[in-house]
Design a protein around this motif. Sequence first.
Motif, PDB file in Angstrom:
ATOM      1  N   MET A   1     -10.331  13.137   4.918  1.00  0.00           N
ATOM      2  CA  MET A   1     -10.389  11.617   4.602  1.00  0.00           C
ATOM      3  C   MET A   1      -9.466  11.251   3.333  1.00  0.00           C
ATOM      4  O   MET A   1      -9.971  10.101   2.702  1.00  0.00           O
ATOM      5  CB  MET A   1     -11.810  11.209   4.724  1.00  0.00           C
ATOM      6  CG  MET A   1     -12.482  11.328   5.969  1.00  0.00           C
ATOM      7  SD  MET A   1     -11.828  10.474   7.437  1.00  0.00           S
ATOM      8  CE  MET A   1     -12.262   8.971   7.239  1.00  0.00           C
ATOM      9  N   CYS A   2      -8.906  12.149   2.929  1.00  0.00           N
ATOM     10  CA  CYS A   2      -8.337  12.041   1.553  1.00  0.00           C
ATOM     11  C   CYS A   2      -7.460  10.685   1.538  1.00  0.00           C
ATOM     12  O   CYS A   2      -7.272   9.851   0.623  1.00  0.00           O
ATOM     13  CB  CYS A   2      -7.307  13.022   1.113  1.00  0.00           C
ATOM     14  SG  CYS A   2      -8.399  14.855   0.831  1.00  0.00           S
ATOM     15  N   PHE A   3      -6.765  10.272   2.663  1.00  0.00           N
ATOM     16  CA  PHE A   3      -5.885   9.330   3.014  1.00  0.00           C
ATOM     17  C   PHE A   3      -6.565   8.099   2.760  1.00  0.00           C
ATOM     18  O   PHE A   3      -6.043   6.812   2.040  1.00  0.00           O
ATOM     19  CB  PHE A   3      -5.135   9.360   4.137  1.00  0.00           C
ATOM     20  CG  PHE A   3      -3.831   8.390   3.920  1.00  0.00           C
ATOM     21  CD1 PHE A   3      -2.678   9.036   3.656  1.00  0.00           C
ATOM     22  CD2 PHE A   3      -3.618   7.188   4.453  1.00  0.00           C
ATOM     23  CE1 PHE A   3      -1.654   8.331   3.657  1.00  0.00           C
ATOM     24  CE2 PHE A   3      -2.591   6.588   4.297  1.00  0.00           C
ATOM     25  CZ  PHE A   3      -1.296   7.032   3.765  1.00  0.00           C
ATOM     26  N   LEU A   4      -7.864   7.985   3.027  1.00  0.00           N
ATOM     27  CA  LEU A   4      -8.571   6.810   2.786  1.00  0.00           C
ATOM     28  C   LEU A   4      -8.697   6.358   1.432  1.00  0.00           C
ATOM     29  O   LEU A   4      -8.599   5.230   0.933  1.00  0.00           O
ATOM     30  CB  LEU A   4     -10.082   6.832   3.378  1.00  0.00           C
ATOM     31  CG  LEU A   4     -10.281   6.139   4.718  1.00  0.00           C
ATOM     32  CD1 LEU A   4     -11.620   6.592   4.996  1.00  0.00           C
ATOM     33  CD2 LEU A   4     -10.108   4.782   4.387  1.00  0.00           C
ATOM     34  N   LYS A   5      -8.867   7.471   0.553  1.00  0.00           N
ATOM     35  CA  LYS A   5      -8.878   7.200  -0.857  1.00  0.00           C
ATOM     36  C   LYS A   5      -7.550   7.021  -1.276  1.00  0.00           C
ATOM     37  O   LYS A   5      -7.277   6.258  -2.443  1.00  0.00           O
ATOM     38  CB  LYS A   5      -9.329   8.705  -1.454  1.00  0.00           C
ATOM     39  CG  LYS A   5      -9.696   8.556  -3.116  1.00  0.00           C
ATOM     40  CD  LYS A   5     -10.020   9.715  -3.667  1.00  0.00           C
ATOM     41  CE  LYS A   5     -10.132   9.720  -5.334  1.00  0.00           C
ATOM     42  NZ  LYS A   5      -8.918   9.337  -5.938  1.00  0.00           N
ATOM     43  N   ASP A   6      -6.444   7.404  -1.100  1.00  0.00           N
ATOM     44  CA  ASP A   6      -5.102   6.913  -1.157  1.00  0.00           C
ATOM     45  C   ASP A   6      -4.976   5.764  -1.004  1.00  0.00           C
ATOM     46  O   ASP A   6      -4.334   4.844  -1.839  1.00  0.00           O
ATOM     47  CB  ASP A   6      -4.059   8.010  -0.411  1.00  0.00           C
ATOM     48  CG  ASP A   6      -4.051   9.152  -0.768  1.00  0.00           C
ATOM     49  OD1 ASP A   6      -4.252   9.669  -1.627  1.00  0.00           O
ATOM     50  OD2 ASP A   6      -3.667   9.953   0.163  1.00  0.00           O
ATOM     51  N   ILE A   7      -5.519   4.943  -0.087  1.00  0.00           N
ATOM     52  CA  ILE A   7      -5.331   3.566   0.245  1.00  0.00           C
ATOM     53  C   ILE A   7      -6.129   2.695  -0.637  1.00  0.00           C
ATOM     54  O   ILE A   7      -5.650   1.807  -1.502  1.00  0.00           O
ATOM     55  CB  ILE A   7      -5.822   3.008   1.633  1.00  0.00           C
ATOM     56  CG1 ILE A   7      -5.033   3.795   2.833  1.00  0.00           C
ATOM     57  CG2 ILE A   7      -5.532   1.728   2.013  1.00  0.00           C
ATOM     58  CD1 ILE A   7      -5.451   3.490   4.149  1.00  0.00           C
TER      59      ILE A   7
ATOM     60  N   LYS B   1       5.984   9.499  -2.105  1.00  0.00           N
ATOM     61  CA  LYS B   1       7.021   8.492  -1.651  1.00  0.00           C
ATOM     62  C   LYS B   1       6.555   7.946  -0.057  1.00  0.00           C
ATOM     63  O   LYS B   1       6.529   6.659   0.196  1.00  0.00           O
ATOM     64  CB  LYS B   1       8.305   8.680  -1.762  1.00  0.00           C
ATOM     65  CG  LYS B   1       9.446   7.531  -1.205  1.00  0.00           C
ATOM     66  CD  LYS B   1      10.788   7.766  -1.304  1.00  0.00           C
ATOM     67  CE  LYS B   1      11.794   6.691  -0.986  1.00  0.00           C
ATOM     68  NZ  LYS B   1      13.197   7.253  -1.119  1.00  0.00           N
ATOM     69  N   ARG B   2       6.478   8.883   0.650  1.00  0.00           N
ATOM     70  CA  ARG B   2       5.974   8.947   2.109  1.00  0.00           C
ATOM     71  C   ARG B   2       4.568   8.011   2.167  1.00  0.00           C
ATOM     72  O   ARG B   2       4.598   7.265   2.984  1.00  0.00           O
ATOM     73  CB  ARG B   2       6.274   9.979   2.870  1.00  0.00           C
ATOM     74  CG  ARG B   2       5.830   9.868   4.327  1.00  0.00           C
ATOM     75  CD  ARG B   2       6.914   8.651   4.867  1.00  0.00           C
ATOM     76  NE  ARG B   2       6.858   8.845   6.522  1.00  0.00           N
ATOM     77  CZ  ARG B   2       7.191   7.846   7.516  1.00  0.00           C
ATOM     78  NH1 ARG B   2       7.582   6.709   6.737  1.00  0.00           N
ATOM     79  NH2 ARG B   2       6.676   7.866   8.592  1.00  0.00           N
ATOM     80  N   LYS B   3       3.909   8.656   1.320  1.00  0.00           N
ATOM     81  CA  LYS B   3       2.461   7.982   1.507  1.00  0.00           C
ATOM     82  C   LYS B   3       2.475   6.556   1.138  1.00  0.00           C
ATOM     83  O   LYS B   3       1.888   5.849   1.842  1.00  0.00           O
ATOM     84  CB  LYS B   3       1.420   8.687   0.402  1.00  0.00           C
ATOM     85  CG  LYS B   3       0.876  10.130   0.816  1.00  0.00           C
ATOM     86  CD  LYS B   3       0.028  10.840  -0.202  1.00  0.00           C
ATOM     87  CE  LYS B   3      -0.456  11.957   0.064  1.00  0.00           C
ATOM     88  NZ  LYS B   3      -1.618  12.603  -0.917  1.00  0.00           N
ATOM     89  N   LYS B   4       3.213   6.127   0.046  1.00  0.00           N
ATOM     90  CA  LYS B   4       3.401   4.746  -0.155  1.00  0.00           C
ATOM     91  C   LYS B   4       4.028   4.050   1.014  1.00  0.00           C
ATOM     92  O   LYS B   4       3.360   2.880   0.995  1.00  0.00           O
ATOM     93  CB  LYS B   4       4.222   4.667  -1.635  1.00  0.00           C
ATOM     94  CG  LYS B   4       4.375   3.249  -2.055  1.00  0.00           C
ATOM     95  CD  LYS B   4       5.063   3.213  -3.353  1.00  0.00           C
ATOM     96  CE  LYS B   4       5.176   1.855  -4.193  1.00  0.00           C
ATOM     97  NZ  LYS B   4       6.063   0.948  -3.298  1.00  0.00           N
ATOM     98  N   GLN B   5       5.116   4.507   1.468  1.00  0.00           N
ATOM     99  CA  GLN B   5       5.737   3.890   2.550  1.00  0.00           C
ATOM    100  C   GLN B   5       4.644   3.697   3.732  1.00  0.00           C
ATOM    101  O   GLN B   5       4.360   2.405   4.309  1.00  0.00           O
ATOM    102  CB  GLN B   5       6.790   4.467   3.077  1.00  0.00           C
ATOM    103  CG  GLN B   5       7.947   4.562   2.107  1.00  0.00           C
ATOM    104  CD  GLN B   5       8.951   5.417   2.588  1.00  0.00           C
ATOM    105  OE1 GLN B   5       8.812   6.610   3.236  1.00  0.00           O
ATOM    106  NE2 GLN B   5      10.166   5.406   2.187  1.00  0.00           N
TER     107      GLN B   5
END
Length: 411
Positions: free
Chosen positions: A1-7, A290-294
């Motif tokens: 669930m790391c991407f939740l933290k990224d958001i 960069k892709r995460k931000k997109q």
Amino acid sequence: MCFLKDISDYIRNGETTSQRLGLEIEHFIVDENGDQIKFDEISSLIEKVGNEIQASLHYIDGYVVGYNTDEYAISLEPSCQFEISISPYSDIKKIADVYRKFIALWEPIFTKRGYSIKTFGNLPKVELGIITPDDIPLSPKKRYEYMNRHFLKTGKYGKYMMRASASTQISIDYSSEEDMIRKIRLIQKLSPVFMILLESKTDENSTLKDAPDRPHLFRIQQWDDLDSDRTGFIPHSFDNDFGYDSLSNLIYSTSLILYPESDKTLYVADKSARDLFESLVIKEDDLSDKRKKQLIEHFISMGFFHLRVKTYIEIRVADSVPIDKALGYVALIKGLMYSKKNLDILEHALSDINSIEAINKAVDEIEKNGLNANIYHDKTAADWAEYIILLASNELDDEDKEYLKCVNYLE
């Protein structure tokens, strides 16, 4: 669930002590019959003008759909609504100057070709029932083809929203999670008043076919019956645990409809970001920063709530209006949201309005009765409008107060 933290981190990184305001206005470009400019023509014009002013062109699915300069960006909405997004500035006069330079550039181009620039909440020919949205083609972008397919299943007004609506949007900064929460809640409470102050119709007596008793807030009625999973006020925004993490979870869990991959756009229907990660359509370990931000920005863009949080708060409740009225709206938001005194006053005055249901009840009354609607504390929408304009005026300098006159219905 790391991407939740990224958001969550992406939203947190928006914290700033700046007090800037961004302005976006969508325009209808119409000919003498009131019909909108065609995609091929306006796309070619954007490419030509963008190259002439040495702007950075924006492509989607191989088509030129906008350009970026240091001061503003141009983009095309689903049926060629022509949007300017002005970079955020603290100075309202600067915002006005940027817009007027944009108009000075584009108005002669459109006039020469027999078009004029119009600002209304709905395309006049649709509002007046002369044509229906079925008579209006969508831009040839996969994004809009997929959205159209989705909204045919989710509500009555997807065609209206995509083909015949236009808005004015304002963005503001937040300095902390607490500041963001406070502003979101207060803006939502005041949104019914903003909606009616910034209503922009061709005929004050026109109504939607399915709502003959509701002559106000056409565009809001359409958006509210578009797709309940992604429209209206922000879900759970009055819960005790509302904040960056709950917003991140909302963004991560909202169905995406479409997903941009490399140079193409894929239809993913009801799948959310969570679904795409869990099914390994998106592999987190393969993503560059960069892709995460997109991806985060795409996920956020697929929620069409009345307020949207990016690295700023985007207020999306106003119809498309002429620039003088839009600048009055900017001044109103500035005087209310960038004044600690006014935030305190409003928080106290509206302390008992603490649910989306209560706000929706006010919207419902305004749809039927306009400024005369009785909304909060046995006061009309007109009473509240007069009150918040006075509060804003008390906190603005003399130059900014002048802009307020254009949003004051009493002037």
